[in-house]
Scaffold this motif. Structure first.
Motif, PDB file in Angstrom:
ATOM      1  N   LYS A   1       2.172  -8.972  -3.074  1.00  0.00           N
ATOM      2  CA  LYS A   1       2.750  -7.763  -3.666  1.00  0.00           C
ATOM      3  C   LYS A   1       3.204  -8.079  -5.073  1.00  0.00           C
ATOM      4  O   LYS A   1       3.482  -9.233  -5.389  1.00  0.00           O
ATOM      5  CB  LYS A   1       3.995  -7.313  -2.898  1.00  0.00           C
TER       6      LYS A   1
ATOM      7  N   TYR B   1      -3.211  -1.639   2.561  1.00  0.00           N
ATOM      8  CA  TYR B   1      -2.499  -1.319   3.800  1.00  0.00           C
ATOM      9  C   TYR B   1      -1.450  -0.225   3.620  1.00  0.00           C
ATOM     10  O   TYR B   1      -0.871   0.225   4.592  1.00  0.00           O
ATOM     11  CB  TYR B   1      -1.807  -2.571   4.348  1.00  0.00           C
TER      12      TYR B   1
ATOM     13  N   ARG C   1       3.182  -1.955   0.980  1.00  0.00           N
ATOM     14  CA  ARG C   1       2.790  -3.187   1.670  1.00  0.00           C
ATOM     15  C   ARG C   1       1.956  -4.064   0.740  1.00  0.00           C
ATOM     16  O   ARG C   1       1.367  -3.568  -0.216  1.00  0.00           O
ATOM     17  CB  ARG C   1       1.977  -2.838   2.921  1.00  0.00           C
TER      18      ARG C   1
END
Length: 191
Positions: free
Chosen positions: A122, A148, A152
């Motif tokens: 991330k 996702y 996420r």
């Protein structure tokens, strides 16, 4: 005391192999590092072609690696059920997801015949859909990208195929291309 070798400009092999929550819970029971030299090369290629440009742009402090290399020991722990929740510790697909890179199973066969290497990460304070657009705008040479959800981590791989395949996933983990047609076309060079 020795330091872990660098995989790229920013990440070390230790960063890449020990970043999962599962490893953090069982560090004395999991051998986290690759055995095959080709895996080290693949991880370095992933870093130099994909992760280094991302970190160059967004900064080291904002980059959060959540899943890197998956050793055979880590795979075993991810497939086990947690005794409290009775849920598997992780959802992995070693035959496709490239986290095991060029590692071999007990029969001497590749866990994943696609080659390359993969990770999940991330960028803090950036929604993952905006990160995907940034990656596509820069035409980074990824093999597969899994989205996702906006909050996420994304999964990205670098391998010999450079397919630029993009998949989203439903809440139940089923792959879909529904709602990401623009990204799929952009990755294919249609837009």
């Amino acid at each position: 005391m020795t330091t872990s070798p660098k995989c790229g400009k920013y990440l070390t092999l230790q960063n890449f192999c020990t970043c999962t929550q599962t490893y953090a819970h069982f560090p004395d029971q999991i051998a986290p590092y690759p055995v095959q030299p080709q895996t080290l090369t693949a991880i370095a290629d992933l870093c130099s072609h994909i992760l280094d440009p991302i970190i160059d742009n967004f900064g080291e402090a904002r980059f959060n690696l959540t899943y890197g290399f998956c050793s055979a020991d880590l795979k075993r722990f991810l497939h086990q059920k947690d005794p409290l929740t009775h849920q598997k510790r992780g959802r992995i697909d070693p035959s496709r997801d490239q986290h095991m890179s060029y590692e071999l199973n007990r029969c001497g066969r590749l866990y994943c015949d696609r080659g390359g290497a993969a990770c999940d990460f991330k960028i803090l304070d950036l929604s993952s859909d905006r990160l995907v657009v940034w990656i596509l705008d820069r035409a980074l040479p990824f093999d597969s990208l899994y989205f996702y959800g906006c909050d996420r981590p994304i999964h990205i791989s670098y391998g010999p195929q450079h397919k630029r395949a993009i998949w989203a996933f439903t809440d139940k983990g089923t792959p879909t291309r529904q709602g990401i047609g623009y990204w799929v076309e952009k990755a294919a060079g249609i837009r």
